[in-house]
Design a protein around this motif. Structure first.
Motif, PDB file in Angstrom:
ATOM      1  N   UNK A 172       5.112  13.445   2.481  1.00  0.00           N
ATOM      2  CA  UNK A 172       6.314  13.729   3.270  1.00  0.00           C
ATOM      3  C   UNK A 172       6.966  12.424   3.706  1.00  0.00           C
ATOM      4  N   UNK A 173       8.294  12.395   3.678  1.00  0.00           N
ATOM      5  CA  UNK A 173       9.072  11.249   4.136  1.00  0.00           C
ATOM      6  C   UNK A 173      10.114  11.720   5.143  1.00  0.00           C
ATOM      7  N   UNK A 174      10.092  11.103   6.311  1.00  0.00           N
ATOM      8  CA  UNK A 174      11.158  11.303   7.289  1.00  0.00           C
ATOM      9  C   UNK A 174      11.487   9.942   7.877  1.00  0.00           C
ATOM     10  N   UNK A 175      12.497   9.908   8.723  1.00  0.00           N
ATOM     11  CA  UNK A 175      12.824   8.630   9.362  1.00  0.00           C
ATOM     12  C   UNK A 175      11.730   8.180  10.313  1.00  0.00           C
ATOM     13  N   UNK A 192       5.987   8.414   7.331  1.00  0.00           N
ATOM     14  CA  UNK A 192       5.701   8.412   5.903  1.00  0.00           C
ATOM     15  C   UNK A 192       4.257   8.881   5.743  1.00  0.00           C
ATOM     16  N   UNK A 193       4.086  10.094   5.226  1.00  0.00           N
ATOM     17  CA  UNK A 193       2.747  10.664   5.058  1.00  0.00           C
ATOM     18  C   UNK A 193       2.317  10.494   3.604  1.00  0.00           C
ATOM     19  N   UNK A 194       1.217   9.789   3.408  1.00  0.00           N
ATOM     20  CA  UNK A 194       0.700   9.559   2.057  1.00  0.00           C
ATOM     21  C   UNK A 194      -0.731  10.076   1.974  1.00  0.00           C
ATOM     22  N   UNK A 195      -1.118  10.553   0.788  1.00  0.00           N
ATOM     23  CA  UNK A 195      -2.417  11.214   0.620  1.00  0.00           C
ATOM     24  C   UNK A 195      -3.294  10.469  -0.370  1.00  0.00           C
ATOM     25  N   UNK A 196      -4.576  10.364  -0.013  1.00  0.00           N
ATOM     26  CA  UNK A 196      -5.593   9.727  -0.862  1.00  0.00           C
ATOM     27  C   UNK A 196      -6.491  10.805  -1.479  1.00  0.00           C
ATOM     28  N   UNK A 215      12.818   8.138  -2.783  1.00  0.00           N
ATOM     29  CA  UNK A 215      11.365   8.041  -2.690  1.00  0.00           C
ATOM     30  C   UNK A 215      10.982   6.676  -2.149  1.00  0.00           C
ATOM     31  N   UNK A 216      10.841   6.597  -0.856  1.00  0.00           N
ATOM     32  CA  UNK A 216      10.490   5.326  -0.213  1.00  0.00           C
ATOM     33  C   UNK A 216       9.126   4.832  -0.680  1.00  0.00           C
ATOM     34  N   UNK A 217       8.174   5.739  -0.820  1.00  0.00           N
ATOM     35  CA  UNK A 217       6.831   5.336  -1.205  1.00  0.00           C
ATOM     36  C   UNK A 217       6.816   4.669  -2.585  1.00  0.00           C
ATOM     37  N   UNK A 218       7.628   5.152  -3.514  1.00  0.00           N
ATOM     38  CA  UNK A 218       7.682   4.542  -4.828  1.00  0.00           C
ATOM     39  C   UNK A 218       8.189   3.104  -4.750  1.00  0.00           C
ATOM     40  N   UNK A 219       9.128   2.861  -3.831  1.00  0.00           N
ATOM     41  CA  UNK A 219       9.634   1.503  -3.631  1.00  0.00           C
ATOM     42  C   UNK A 219       8.552   0.604  -3.045  1.00  0.00           C
ATOM     43  N   UNK A 220       7.787   1.161  -2.098  1.00  0.00           N
ATOM     44  CA  UNK A 220       6.678   0.401  -1.505  1.00  0.00           C
ATOM     45  C   UNK A 220       5.648   0.071  -2.584  1.00  0.00           C
TER      46      UNK A 220
END
Length: 466
Positions: free
Chosen positions: A44-47, A50-54, A15-20
């Protein structure tokens, strides 16, 4: 010094977003992180992406403007080939019915909202508000905002002197919304209450809850007496941030003040601009026809029978704020009750004697603000339009100040009513009174001019109180 390591996406935790988020948590204040970063979820996470939702599109716009570069910088520090960041709006969950059978729809996980309001006067409704030329715009704008009608915009700054009806209109909005749309997340409080609550939350280290209540849990914000925030820098800053979000999010906001925006001292310019980004209007002292309508209406609700001549007496002499009318009618009601009769002319005169000035013959003085303004205009050879203008020329500003001083000294006009005679607010009137009083004490020429004008005012013939 060890070289900085660049990791590829494949080498990072799943989970890249959690690290961010962990990186941002250490870089931002706790309240700011809780409000703007923690609610964001990873879609969604790909190379490559990084798609994040508000939570909503306004939240999304806020994050894009203020945090996107920080997010991208955090990604770059974690991976040598950071993915592109795509901000989206989270899909809205399907609403579910209230378990208590009230019929109110609510999103899953949301607790039932209870409007946060100060005490409401039961009579301060739109139905009880008398409309006239002095308050027509203010009443129409407040009614539109209460009904979620965008005709007047979503933000209103309402100003007036004391006792002219701004609290009545603000509470009328609250009454209307709570009656017609009880699901509306409404917050109604004074600026002093806002400030006190904020100070308490700072002491309790709970500012994230305080800010979140207004930013994420408010559809309509009503704050009275914002002029009392003068000099309160921290409170202005917090309210400014809240207003910024609410206004951009299309939420409804009403602010009231006893001082016009341009005359607010000790207020940050950005805060002043934010408060007045929507409609700005005022309530002036009611004209004769409106005063007469108010008297008839309040007399009827008090079961007082007043003839047209009685209404004329009261409306002619009870100028200025509406509280004087209420005081007079209360006195009439008390006297009529004691005498077990309806008011007559003598009773009306007796009540008026306690509220306005009379000559020795028992007649009301003709001297009023308009008479003094006309005399000043004539003596200084300055037109009424010039006295009402924004001109600061000495030839105009000095007679204007003299007129304000004399009106305050020789009439019963309120500061707000004097200000309306010269197209100014009450703070300008106070300044004029102080300036003329100082000049009278220090300059013989000013003292002589004021004495001459006073002599001329003394020759005005009093008009009969009828």
């Amino acid at each position: 010094m060890q070289p900085c390591l660049s990791l590829t996406l494949a080498e990072l935790p799943p989970m890249l977003w959690e690290t961010v988020k962990q990186t941002l948590a250490s870089a931002l204040p706790v309240s700011e992180y809780s409000l703007w970063i923690n609610p964001i979820s990873c879609v969604r996470e790909t190379q490559q992406m990084l798609e994040i939702a508000c939570p909503d599109r306004f939240f999304c716009a806020w994050v894009r403007d203020r945090y996107l570069k920080l997010i991208e910088a955090s990604l770059s520090s974690l991976t040598g080939s950071p993915p592109a960041v795509l901000l989206t709006v989270a899909a809205a969950p399907q609403p579910q019915q209230e378990a208590n059978g009230s019929g109110q729809l609510r999103l899953p996980g949301m607790s039932k909202f209870k409007a946060s309001v100060r005490s409401l006067h039961p009579g301060y409704t739109f139905e009880q508000f008398m409309v006239g030329q002095s308050n027509l715009m203010a009443r129409a704008a407040c009614r539109a905002i209460a009904d979620a009608d965008p005709s007047f915009g979503n933000s209103l700054f309402l100003t007036s002197g004391t006792g002219l009806g701004k609290s009545h209109l603000t509470q009328a909005v609250a009454h209307q919304v709570m009656l017609r749309a009880p699901q509306t997340r409404l917050h109604y409080l004074t600026a002093q209450q806002f400030s006190a609550e904020m100070v308490k939350c700072i002491r309790e280290n709970s500012m994230e809850q305080f800010s979140g209540k207004f930013i994420q849990g408010c559809d309509l914000l009503l704050i009275e007496d914002v002029h009392t925030l003068s000099g309160k820098t921290k409170t202005q800053e917090e309210l400014n941030n809240i207003l910024d979000y609410l206004i951009k999010a299309g939420k409804r906001v009403i602010l009231t003040s006893a001082v016009a925006p341009r005359s607010l001292n000790g207020v940050d310019e950005d805060f002043r601009s934010r408060m007045t980004s929507g409609l700005v209007t005022d309530i002036k002292a009611p004209e004769y026809s409106t005063r007469a309508a108010i008297i008839r209406h309040k007399a009827a609700t008090s079961c007082l029978s007043l003839g047209d001549d009685h209404v004329h007496l009261l409306a002619e002499h009870l100028q200025g704020d509406i509280r004087r009318i209420e005081s007079a009618l209360l006195g009439l009601r008390a006297k009529a009750s004691l005498c077990n009769t309806q008011p007559d002319t003598d009773m009306v005169r007796e009540v008026l004697e306690g509220l306005v000035s009379f000559d020795q013959g028992g007649r009301g003085k003709r001297l009023n603000g308009e008479t003094i303004r006309e005399l000043v205009s004539s003596q200084f050879r300055v037109s009424i339009d010039e006295l009402l203008s924004r001109s600061r020329k000495q030839a105009v500003s000095f007679p204007r100040q003299i007129g304000m001083y004399l009106t305050r000294k020789y009439t019963e006009e309120s500061l707000a009513n004097i200000g309306s005679l010269y197209n100014r607010d009450h703070s300008t009137v106070l300044y004029a009174i102080k300036a003329v009083s100082r000049d009278i004490a220090q300059k013989s020429s000013v003292r002589q001019q004021v004495e001459m004008l006073t002599d001329k005012l003394g020759t005005q013939q009093p008009g009969a109180l009828d």
